[in-house]
Structures are given as C-alpha cells and as structure tokens.
Design an enzyme around this catalytic site. Structure first.
Site, short mmCIF file in Angstrom:
data_model
loop_
_atom_site.label_atom_id
_atom_site.label_comp_id
_atom_site.label_asym_id
_atom_site.label_seq_id
_atom_site.Cartn_x
_atom_site.Cartn_y
_atom_site.Cartn_z
N ARG A 74 6.27 -6.80 -10.31
CA ARG A 74 7.32 -7.31 -11.19
C ARG A 74 6.94 -8.91 -10.93
NH1 ARG A 74 8.31 -3.16 -12.59
NH2 ARG A 74 10.26 -1.62 -12.33
N ARG A 131 5.45 -4.64 5.23
CA ARG A 131 6.01 -4.79 6.39
C ARG A 131 5.69 -4.35 7.59
NH1 ARG A 131 11.45 -3.10 3.36
NH2 ARG A 131 9.86 -1.57 2.77
N ASP A 181 0.41 -8.10 -15.69
CA ASP A 181 1.05 -7.18 -16.60
C ASP A 181 2.61 -7.26 -16.56
OD1 ASP A 181 1.22 -4.61 -18.06
OD2 ASP A 181 2.02 -3.76 -16.31
N HIS A 183 3.41 -5.37 -19.88
CA HIS A 183 4.18 -4.27 -18.97
C HIS A 183 3.57 -2.88 -19.61
CE1 HIS A 183 7.72 -3.74 -16.06
NE2 HIS A 183 6.77 -2.78 -15.97
N GLU A 219 10.75 -11.26 -18.66
CA GLU A 219 10.05 -10.34 -19.63
C GLU A 219 10.86 -10.25 -20.79
OE1 GLU A 219 8.69 -6.82 -18.25
OE2 GLU A 219 7.22 -7.70 -16.60
N LEU A 277 1.06 -1.27 0.08
CA LEU A 277 0.01 0.06 0.10
C LEU A 277 0.91 1.25 -0.06
CD1 LEU A 277 -3.21 0.80 0.00
CD2 LEU A 277 -2.85 1.30 2.51
N GLY A 278 1.58 1.35 -0.97
CA GLY A 278 2.56 2.79 -1.21
C GLY A 278 1.89 3.70 -1.97
N ARG A 279 2.65 4.46 -2.65
CA ARG A 279 2.05 5.66 -3.60
C ARG A 279 1.22 4.95 -4.59
NH1 ARG A 279 8.39 6.91 -3.54
NH2 ARG A 279 8.14 5.04 -4.80
N ILE A 280 1.52 4.08 -5.41
CA ILE A 280 0.33 3.38 -6.40
C ILE A 280 -0.70 2.58 -5.72
CG2 ILE A 280 0.17 1.84 -8.28
CD1 ILE A 280 3.18 2.37 -8.88
P1 NAP Z 1 6.19 2.50 -2.94
O1 NAP Z 1 5.66 3.67 -2.86
O2 NAP Z 1 7.57 2.44 -2.51
O3 NAP Z 1 5.15 1.30 -2.31
C1 NAP Z 1 5.76 0.06 -2.09
C2 NAP Z 1 5.15 -0.75 -1.03
O4 NAP Z 1 5.54 -1.86 -1.09
C3 NAP Z 1 5.22 -0.07 0.11
O5 NAP Z 1 3.63 0.05 0.85
C4 NAP Z 1 5.99 -0.91 1.17
O6 NAP Z 1 5.32 -0.97 2.58
C5 NAP Z 1 5.49 -2.41 0.35
N1 NAP Z 1 6.63 -3.27 0.55
C6 NAP Z 1 8.13 -2.92 0.39
N2 NAP Z 1 8.68 -4.04 0.55
C7 NAP Z 1 8.06 -5.10 0.75
C8 NAP Z 1 8.17 -6.24 1.33
N3 NAP Z 1 9.40 -6.90 1.25
N4 NAP Z 1 7.10 -7.05 1.86
C9 NAP Z 1 6.06 -6.39 1.54
N5 NAP Z 1 5.66 -5.31 1.14
C10 NAP Z 1 6.79 -4.56 0.85
O7 NAP Z 1 6.37 2.12 -4.62
P2 NAP Z 1 5.32 2.61 -5.53
O8 NAP Z 1 5.66 3.78 -6.34
O9 NAP Z 1 3.81 2.29 -5.32
O10 NAP Z 1 5.60 1.42 -6.86
C11 NAP Z 1 5.64 0.11 -6.39
C12 NAP Z 1 6.04 -0.92 -7.63
O11 NAP Z 1 5.33 -0.97 -8.64
C13 NAP Z 1 7.59 -0.37 -8.13
O12 NAP Z 1 8.68 -0.71 -7.40
C14 NAP Z 1 7.65 -1.20 -9.35
O13 NAP Z 1 8.23 -2.21 -9.46
C15 NAP Z 1 6.18 -1.40 -9.67
N6 NAP Z 1 5.67 -0.65 -11.03
C16 NAP Z 1 5.09 -1.27 -11.95
C17 NAP Z 1 4.62 -0.57 -13.05
C18 NAP Z 1 4.12 -1.44 -14.32
O14 NAP Z 1 4.27 -0.72 -15.41
N7 NAP Z 1 3.57 -2.51 -14.08
C19 NAP Z 1 4.59 0.90 -13.16
C20 NAP Z 1 5.37 1.41 -11.95
C21 NAP Z 1 5.53 0.52 -10.95
P3 NAP Z 1 6.35 -1.32 3.76
O15 NAP Z 1 7.26 -0.25 3.53
O16 NAP Z 1 5.28 -1.00 4.88
O17 NAP Z 1 6.62 -2.81 3.67
C1 8YV Z 2 8.75 0.80 -16.47
C2 8YV Z 2 7.92 0.47 -14.16
O1 8YV Z 2 9.70 1.62 -15.99
O2 8YV Z 2 7.98 2.37 -13.13
C3 8YV Z 2 8.28 1.20 -13.22
O3 8YV Z 2 8.74 0.79 -12.44
O4 8YV Z 2 7.64 -0.82 -14.20
C4 8YV Z 2 7.57 0.97 -15.62
O5 8YV Z 2 6.88 2.35 -15.45
C5 8YV Z 2 8.59 1.40 -17.97
O6 8YV Z 2 7.62 0.82 -18.75
C6 8YV Z 2 9.62 1.79 -18.71
O7 8YV Z 2 10.59 0.85 -18.82
#
Ligand code: NAP
Ligand code: 8YV
Length: 309
Positions: free
Chosen positions: A228, A171, A252, A275, A257, A148-151
């Site tokens: 991921r 955590r 996704d 993705h 990948e 439950l982070g930014r996204i």
């Molecule tokens: P964020 O704000 O850092 O949020 C991450 C969340 O994960 C936090 O709530 C954190 O809570 C939790 N977390 C971290 N480590 C953990 C663990 N070991 N066990 C359980 N929970 C854990 O990150 P965000 O900006 O929302 O982005 C999250 C992820 O989305 C990115 O790192 C990226 O890999 C993925 N993403 C994918 C796409 C796509 O295109 N599909 C695009 C953007 C991002 P705690 O600190 O309380 O554990």
């Molecule tokens: C990719 C993402 O970075 O921001 C992330 O962590 O997974 C995506 O936004 C984007 O597809 C560029 O490769």
C-alpha cells in the site's frame, strides 16, 4: 426469502453474476440519490459485497451481518466499528499470492534492467545511434522483505530461484523460516540491495518506510512497493529518487490512488504500475469466487472461509 445485499462499487463481472444468481443485489453507486436510497432501503440490507466500508455506511445499514471484501488487504474497512456492531468481515487471502509475487519479481527485474525504458528506447528509434547502457543484475543480491506473510513467502521462493539472498523484517521472528530476521527495518534496508514492501496498510504500518529507511537503502538501493502507498513516506521517496539518495523504485501502489504525483513521470529510475498485483483473469475470478463463497457460508450458517472479524 431473498437475501438483499449491497454493492457500493462495480465488481468483477463474474463475481457480480454469481452474486445476482443467489441474492437480490442493490447497487448504491447507480442510485441517483444514494443517501435517500439508504434511508429508505438500508434496513433490508444484510450483506455488503466489495470493499471500503466505514462506520457511516454501517450506521445506514442497521441489519448488516457481513462485509465480504474483494481483496486480501482490508485497511479500507473500519474493522473496529464492524466488530463493535457484530458485523463479520471476510477477505480473499491466498488465492492471489502467486499473481502478486509474479508481479513483484517482474517489477524488480524491470527496475534493475530498466525494461520499460529500454522498450521506449527501441520504439523511439534511438538504438541505431546509441547504446542503451549497462544496468544492475539481481543475481547474488540481497532482497529484504518487509512482511514475510502469505505473499512475502511466495516472493522469497521466487527470489531464491533467481539466486538472490532473502532476509526479512516483521513484528516477530518466524522460527520455521530459514531466512535471516531483522528486528530493525533500518538495519535491514542498509544490508539490502532491494527492499520489497508486502505488509498490510493501516495505522500500524503508516509511513513505516520512512526517510531514514530509504536513506539506509541508499543510492544503489531499489525499493519495490506492492503493498500500500501508505507504508512509504512518498514525498521523501520522490525527493531521494530525484537527488540520487535512492537508486530506484518500482511502485504498484501509491498514497492517493489513482492519483500519482506527476514528478514520478519524469524519473528514469522508476517503474510505475496501476495497482496490478492481483490483476490476472485467473486470480481475480478466484477472488470473486471466494467472496461469494464467504457470503454463501454465512447465510448457510456454516463457518466462514476467510474471516478477519
Ligand atoms: P499476510 O499474510 O497477513 O502477511 C503480512 C506480513 O506483514 C506478515 O508477515 C506480518 O508479519 C507483517 N506485518 C504485519 N504488520 C506489520 C508491522 N506493523 N510491521 C512489520 N511487519 C508487519 O498478508 P498478505 O496476504 O501477504 O498480504 C499483504 C498485503 O499485501 C495486504 O495486506 C495488501 O495490502 C497487499 N496486497 C497488495 C496487492 C496489490 O495488488 N498490489 C495485492 C494483494 C495484497 P508479523 O505479523 O510478524 O509482523
Ligand atoms: C485489490 C489488493 O484488492 O487484495 C488486495 O489487497 O490490493 C488487490 O488485490 C484488487 O486490486 C481489487 O481492488
């Protein structure tokens, strides 16, 4: 003096244009012999723009000051090695929250209501001879959010707007959040109809969604992974989808990948996406602008906008 920077892969056109306006950009991926090029020119490079930087590349760039990554996730950057060498690392958080949350909700509905499959049903001319069927409604269901982070918070808001109940695992408990916190992921999966994965990749979360978690989610449960592929035990996921141990999955992201195990293609209870979480013009432009703004801040001697190291 013109600052020389390195790309090791293609970037968004608007981002490449902005970089070229400010810096002397070298493209390692366009060099006939990248290793020879690095040996001859590596010492002039002060910044890397893109993603995926490991220690061997840092070694080849002895004066590297900053790695400006395109994306919020930085699991493909060796941050420990960067820190040890005093190399700063930036990412592109927040500007992609809405786009990723939108795709997550879209994939969740697509899975529950079998939207891609229903599209195929109509296109293949099957409708005059059969009904497509009845599926699951999300209203009133529980969505468990892993991360439950930014996204994750943007996904929660949208899920609530669809009259879903939101619970989460991370955590640590976030006292300012109104949703129920589960210390144990298996317990949350057992109590959830949908499990959304949106925590970072890397060693700390490797296969955190294990066979046990997937089994707890159960034959009617739906897995939505927009984080991921490494967070899920992919072979177990496939097997449970094939045998009815898990209701369905909307994916996704994948372990290897852009390769996706072909066995997924035959399954009616999956929705697949290449993705695409952040893949909108608006969001990708904002990500590129943030990458450039971090480099500009660094070379102007100003605080970085979004540093991870
Ligand atoms: P964020 O704000 O850092 O949020 C991450 C969340 O994960 C936090 O709530 C954190 O809570 C939790 N977390 C971290 N480590 C953990 C663990 N070991 N066990 C359980 N929970 C854990 O990150 P965000 O900006 O929302 O982005 C999250 C992820 O989305 C990115 O790192 C990226 O890999 C993925 N993403 C994918 C796409 C796509 O295109 N599909 C695009 C953007 C991002 P705690 O600190 O309380 O554990
Ligand atoms: C990719 C993402 O970075 O921001 C992330 O962590 O997974 C995506 O936004 C984007 O597809 C560029 O490769």
């Amino acid at each position: 003096m013109t600052i020389e920077i390195l790309q090791t892969g293609k970037l968004l056109a608007s981002c490449e244009a902005a970089l070229a306006e400010r810096y002397a950009v070298h493209k390692l991926h366009e060099q006939a012999d990248p290793n020879a090029w690095l040996a001859e020119n590596g010492a002039r490079i002060l910044a890397h723009a893109g993603s995926g930087v490991q220690a061997d590349l840092m070694d080849a760039l002895p004066n590297l000051e900053i790695i400006a990554s395109f994306g919020v996730g930085y699991d493909n950057i060796d941050t420990k090695s960067a820190k040890a060498r005093n190399i700063r690392v930036t990412n592109t958080p927040n500007v992609l929250n809405d786009a990723v949350a939108e795709l997550t909700i879209g994939m969740m509905i697509a899975l529950a209501r079998r939207i891609p499959q229903s599209d195929q049903f109509v296109r293949q001319g099957k409708w005059p001879n059969a009904n497509f069927g009845l599926f699951t409604e999300l209203t009133g269901k529980t969505v468990g959010i892993l991360g439950l982070g930014r996204i994750g918070k943007e996904i929660a808001v949208r899920a609530q707007a669809m009259k879903m109940r939101v619970v989460y695992h991370g955590r640590k408990r976030q006292p300012s959040e109104p949703h129920i916190f589960y210390e144990n992921l298996v317990d949350m999966a057992r109590d959830s109809d949908c499990l959304v994965i949106i925590a970072p990749g890397g060693a700390g979360t490797d296969r955190i969604v294990s066979r046990e978690v997937l089994t707890a989610l159960g034959p009617k449960g739906m897995l939505i992974n927009v984080a991921r592929g490494t967070l899920v035990d992919e072979p177990a996921l496939l097997e449970l989808l094939q045998t009815g141990g898990l209701g369905g999955a909307a994916l996704d992201v994948f372990e290897n990948e852009p390769q996706v195990p072909e066995a997924f293609f035959a399954l009616e209870n999956v929705v697949l996406s290449p993705h695409q979480g952040s893949a909108t013009h608006q969001t990708r432009d904002a990500m590129g602008a943030l990458l450039v703004a971090n480099l500009d801040a660094h070379f102007a001697g100003e605080p970085l906008i979004s540093a991870v190291v």
